[in-house]
Design a protein around this motif. Structure first.
Motif, PDB file in Angstrom:
ATOM      1  N   GLN A  30       0.810  -1.218   0.000  1.00 59.33           N
ATOM      2  CA  GLN A  30       0.000   0.000   0.000  1.00 59.33           C
ATOM      3  C   GLN A  30       0.843   1.268   0.000  1.00 59.33           C
ATOM      4  N   LYS A  48      -5.160   8.611  -1.479  1.00 60.00           N
ATOM      5  CA  LYS A  48      -5.739   7.604  -0.577  1.00 60.00           C
ATOM      6  C   LYS A  48      -6.866   6.851  -1.275  1.00 60.00           C
ATOM      7  N   ASP A  49      -7.714   7.590  -1.995  1.00 62.44           N
ATOM      8  CA  ASP A  49      -8.788   6.949  -2.758  1.00 62.44           C
ATOM      9  C   ASP A  49      -8.205   6.009  -3.810  1.00 62.44           C
ATOM     10  N   GLN A  52      -7.280   2.618  -2.476  1.00 61.98           N
ATOM     11  CA  GLN A  52      -8.458   1.757  -2.366  1.00 61.98           C
ATOM     12  C   GLN A  52      -8.891   1.246  -3.735  1.00 61.98           C
ATOM     13  N   ASP A  53      -8.970   2.141  -4.711  1.00 61.87           N
ATOM     14  CA  ASP A  53      -9.385   1.744  -6.061  1.00 61.87           C
ATOM     15  C   ASP A  53      -8.436   0.701  -6.640  1.00 61.87           C
ATOM     16  N   ILE A  56      -8.950  -2.695  -4.926  1.00 60.83           N
ATOM     17  CA  ILE A  56     -10.215  -3.287  -5.382  1.00 60.83           C
ATOM     18  C   ILE A  56      -9.993  -3.922  -6.747  1.00 60.83           C
TER      19      ILE A  56
END
Length: 185
Positions: A30, A48-49, A52-53, A56
């Motif tokens: 990460q 940060k988004d 996550q994307d 996913i």
């Protein structure tokens, strides 16, 4: 960067649906994903988004991962493509009025041990990236800021060696001109 045997086993477990193994993958990678996203998007919340994307997308497509490719390279490919897509949808990144002062303060700081805070990175990259195309920014970020080899950058971007060289050259020229305009040589 080759995939280690332990990492390979973990990825196989992920491909079999093991969520604990995937947690390990996220924890292990990460920071790398955040670092690239922050430098590309010049926005901490967007970065940060993007983390996550990215994860996913990794979880959804881990079955398609080819173990012949380095996992890290595959992760850079996913992250860089998502960042480029985000940049296309977003307005151009323009420097903020205080960005120039951040660069001047950093350049004047004689403490070589100083580490940059995310906000300082954002300000400096935003200032230097003004005028770069998205592809120039991507190649410059991967080569100069992430320290990847030209071969890895070619795999990640899908560009050939000449394209990578040209984008890097143009990015360096643009940044050099920006630095000269700011009084640095």
């Amino acid at each position: 960067m080759k995939t280690t045997p332990t990492e390979r086993d973990t990825i196989i477990r992920c491909q079999q649906g093991d969520k604990q193994a995937f947690r390990w993958v996220v924890q292990a990678h990460q920071q790398m994903v955040f670092s690239l996203a922050l430098k590309m998007l010049c926005d901490e919340e967007e970065a940060k988004d993007m983390v996550q994307d990215t994860f996913i997308r990794v979880w959804q497509s881990i079955g398609a991962y080819d173990p012949q490719c380095s996992f890290t390279t595959w992760l850079y490919i996913i992250t860089s493509r998502l960042c480029l897509d985000r940049l296309k949808r977003k307005r151009r990144i323009t420097p903020m009025p205080d960005d120039e002062q951040v660069l001047r303060n950093y350049a004047a700081d004689s403490d070589n041990q100083r580490t940059l805070e995310n906000s300082e990175w954002v300000a400096m990259v935003r200032l230097m990236a003004e005028g770069l195309s998205d592809k120039q920014r991507l190649v410059f970020t991967l080569c100069q800021l992430e320290g990847l080899s030209s071969e890895e950058v070619q795999k990640i971007t899908g560009m050939d060696a000449i394209q990578v060289k040209n984008h890097l050259y143009m990015a360096r020229q643009t940044i050099r001109k920006r630095l000269i305009a700011l009084g640095y040589e």
